[in-house]
Scaffold this motif. Sequence first.
Motif, PDB file in Angstrom:
ATOM      1  N   ARG A 190     126.438 -25.267 -20.583  1.00  0.00           N
ATOM      2  CA  ARG A 190     127.406 -24.271 -19.639  1.00  0.00           C
ATOM      3  C   ARG A 190     127.436 -25.242 -18.317  1.00  0.00           C
ATOM      4  O   ARG A 190     128.455 -25.263 -17.790  1.00  0.00           O
ATOM      5  CB  ARG A 190     126.216 -23.189 -19.274  1.00  0.00           C
ATOM      6  CG  ARG A 190     126.954 -22.433 -18.049  1.00  0.00           C
ATOM      7  CD  ARG A 190     128.201 -21.312 -18.531  1.00  0.00           C
ATOM      8  NE  ARG A 190     127.193 -20.344 -19.147  1.00  0.00           N
ATOM      9  CZ  ARG A 190     127.937 -19.666 -20.250  1.00  0.00           C
ATOM     10  NH1 ARG A 190     129.096 -19.625 -20.431  1.00  0.00           N
ATOM     11  NH2 ARG A 190     126.995 -18.620 -20.959  1.00  0.00           N
ATOM     12  N   LYS A 191     126.498 -26.101 -18.183  1.00  0.00           N
ATOM     13  CA  LYS A 191     126.729 -26.999 -16.825  1.00  0.00           C
ATOM     14  C   LYS A 191     127.684 -28.267 -17.428  1.00  0.00           C
ATOM     15  O   LYS A 191     128.361 -28.634 -16.689  1.00  0.00           O
ATOM     16  CB  LYS A 191     125.294 -27.990 -16.859  1.00  0.00           C
ATOM     17  CG  LYS A 191     125.151 -28.683 -15.606  1.00  0.00           C
ATOM     18  CD  LYS A 191     123.628 -29.336 -15.547  1.00  0.00           C
ATOM     19  CE  LYS A 191     123.922 -30.539 -14.316  1.00  0.00           C
ATOM     20  NZ  LYS A 191     122.469 -30.993 -14.145  1.00  0.00           N
ATOM     21  N   GLN A 192     127.671 -28.332 -18.726  1.00  0.00           N
ATOM     22  CA  GLN A 192     128.604 -29.738 -19.146  1.00  0.00           C
ATOM     23  C   GLN A 192     129.987 -28.886 -18.952  1.00  0.00           C
ATOM     24  O   GLN A 192     131.047 -29.405 -18.577  1.00  0.00           O
ATOM     25  CB  GLN A 192     128.312 -30.080 -20.522  1.00  0.00           C
ATOM     26  CG  GLN A 192     129.321 -31.322 -21.209  1.00  0.00           C
ATOM     27  CD  GLN A 192     129.033 -31.715 -22.466  1.00  0.00           C
ATOM     28  OE1 GLN A 192     128.010 -31.129 -23.005  1.00  0.00           O
ATOM     29  NE2 GLN A 192     129.665 -32.659 -22.957  1.00  0.00           N
ATOM     30  N   LEU A 193     130.197 -27.707 -19.350  1.00  0.00           N
ATOM     31  CA  LEU A 193     131.440 -26.869 -19.291  1.00  0.00           C
ATOM     32  C   LEU A 193     131.852 -26.598 -17.645  1.00  0.00           C
ATOM     33  O   LEU A 193     133.010 -26.836 -17.693  1.00  0.00           O
ATOM     34  CB  LEU A 193     131.412 -25.530 -19.911  1.00  0.00           C
ATOM     35  CG  LEU A 193     131.395 -25.616 -21.342  1.00  0.00           C
ATOM     36  CD1 LEU A 193     130.856 -24.444 -22.214  1.00  0.00           C
ATOM     37  CD2 LEU A 193     132.743 -26.010 -22.099  1.00  0.00           C
ATOM     38  N   ALA A 194     130.914 -26.849 -16.912  1.00  0.00           N
ATOM     39  CA  ALA A 194     131.308 -26.317 -15.491  1.00  0.00           C
ATOM     40  C   ALA A 194     131.746 -27.494 -14.703  1.00  0.00           C
ATOM     41  O   ALA A 194     132.627 -27.537 -13.971  1.00  0.00           O
ATOM     42  CB  ALA A 194     129.933 -25.976 -14.570  1.00  0.00           C
ATOM     43  N   THR A 197     135.650 -27.239 -15.885  1.00  0.00           N
ATOM     44  CA  THR A 197     136.460 -26.224 -15.778  1.00  0.00           C
ATOM     45  C   THR A 197     135.793 -25.083 -14.655  1.00  0.00           C
ATOM     46  O   THR A 197     134.425 -25.010 -14.966  1.00  0.00           O
ATOM     47  CB  THR A 197     136.825 -25.473 -16.829  1.00  0.00           C
ATOM     48  OG1 THR A 197     137.616 -24.379 -16.330  1.00  0.00           O
ATOM     49  CG2 THR A 197     135.816 -25.106 -17.865  1.00  0.00           C
ATOM     50  N   GLU A 198     136.425 -24.871 -13.833  1.00  0.00           N
ATOM     51  CA  GLU A 198     135.814 -23.837 -12.706  1.00  0.00           C
ATOM     52  C   GLU A 198     135.726 -22.608 -13.574  1.00  0.00           C
ATOM     53  O   GLU A 198     134.943 -21.577 -12.751  1.00  0.00           O
ATOM     54  CB  GLU A 198     136.800 -23.593 -11.621  1.00  0.00           C
ATOM     55  CG  GLU A 198     138.271 -23.046 -11.974  1.00  0.00           C
ATOM     56  CD  GLU A 198     139.064 -23.153 -10.602  1.00  0.00           C
ATOM     57  OE1 GLU A 198     139.985 -22.457 -10.577  1.00  0.00           O
ATOM     58  OE2 GLU A 198     138.970 -24.020  -9.786  1.00  0.00           O
ATOM     59  N   HIS A 199     136.172 -22.255 -14.517  1.00  0.00           N
ATOM     60  CA  HIS A 199     135.969 -20.947 -15.501  1.00  0.00           C
ATOM     61  C   HIS A 199     134.931 -20.992 -16.393  1.00  0.00           C
ATOM     62  O   HIS A 199     135.016 -20.265 -17.522  1.00  0.00           O
ATOM     63  CB  HIS A 199     137.405 -20.604 -16.118  1.00  0.00           C
ATOM     64  CG  HIS A 199     138.544 -20.410 -15.061  1.00  0.00           C
ATOM     65  ND1 HIS A 199     138.443 -19.408 -13.942  1.00  0.00           N
ATOM     66  CD2 HIS A 199     139.495 -21.234 -15.090  1.00  0.00           C
ATOM     67  CE1 HIS A 199     139.461 -19.770 -13.293  1.00  0.00           C
ATOM     68  NE2 HIS A 199     140.213 -20.709 -13.883  1.00  0.00           N
ATOM     69  N   ALA A 200     134.024 -21.947 -16.411  1.00  0.00           N
ATOM     70  CA  ALA A 200     132.795 -22.276 -17.428  1.00  0.00           C
ATOM     71  C   ALA A 200     132.009 -20.880 -17.776  1.00  0.00           C
ATOM     72  O   ALA A 200     131.558 -20.572 -18.613  1.00  0.00           O
ATOM     73  CB  ALA A 200     131.884 -23.048 -17.143  1.00  0.00           C
ATOM     74  N   GLY A 201     131.937 -20.001 -16.623  1.00  0.00           N
ATOM     75  CA  GLY A 201     131.013 -18.918 -16.667  1.00  0.00           C
ATOM     76  C   GLY A 201     131.792 -17.935 -17.653  1.00  0.00           C
ATOM     77  O   GLY A 201     131.034 -16.885 -18.272  1.00  0.00           O
ATOM     78  N   ARG A 202     133.060 -17.958 -18.080  1.00  0.00           N
ATOM     79  CA  ARG A 202     133.836 -16.836 -18.691  1.00  0.00           C
ATOM     80  C   ARG A 202     133.712 -17.479 -20.302  1.00  0.00           C
ATOM     81  O   ARG A 202     134.205 -16.861 -21.403  1.00  0.00           O
ATOM     82  CB  ARG A 202     135.110 -16.685 -18.430  1.00  0.00           C
ATOM     83  CG  ARG A 202     136.133 -17.756 -18.665  1.00  0.00           C
ATOM     84  CD  ARG A 202     137.627 -17.097 -18.149  1.00  0.00           C
ATOM     85  NE  ARG A 202     138.518 -18.137 -18.599  1.00  0.00           N
ATOM     86  CZ  ARG A 202     139.652 -17.906 -18.089  1.00  0.00           C
ATOM     87  NH1 ARG A 202     139.897 -17.351 -17.029  1.00  0.00           N
ATOM     88  NH2 ARG A 202     141.062 -19.017 -18.249  1.00  0.00           N
TER      89      ARG A 202
END
Length: 252
Positions: A190-194, A197-202
Amino acid sequence: MTKKKLIAGNWKMNGNLEANDALVRAVAAGMKEAACDVAVCVPAPFLAQVQMLRHGSKLDLGAQDVSQHASGAYTGETSAAMLREFGVRYAIVGHSERRQYHGETDALVAEKARTALAHGITPIVCIGETLAEREAGKTEEVVKRQLAAVIHVNGHCISEIVVAYEPVWAIGTGRTATPEQAQQVHALLRKQLAAATEHAGRVQILYGGSMNAANAASLLAQADIDGGLIGGASLKAPDFLQIIAAANASQR
């Protein structure tokens, strides 16, 4: 709005017309009130059958692979455009069995994800370390490398993928990462995705190492585990429905 959990069955190379009929009908009937997303990823010869069986239900259809090529002289391959004709919503890419038995590289997996996205299919990108890599303390290095390749190729579209963390040592072995071990890797991803992209939470990050009816609830209770990619248990309607029920409960 709370992000939906996703429970995706991977039938692998299993099934026949009669058994598929009974399984899909039972799952579709048993999940009518599902609050989570549910899909079955079936062998290519059964796509047409399952497309018809799931009609009118909330059950989504998935494929187990997709070619990186659009069309042409690639005997045995299935293109994303072909999958779309059967109403396929998801395609598994980079499963450890494809990486191990078919020599699929991080770069190839990234290209397959891009091809799927370009045709409106959500790739379920599988990543995970072997037992030797975990014991050598390389889990973080391996999973970050595998995900980085997909991020590099797909850029701003990365928030549209699904990630499945599958520790190779736990696939079909009956061994399962503890909820804490799984959560640790999911939080890392999740941290890597964040950072990309600002939409990592989805982005739904699934756990896929021998999740079953007995352990699903404890795994799905973890903060960054957004569902499961289910192998053997997806071939038994009561077990699969129990996992869906656990996802529904954790959804509330």
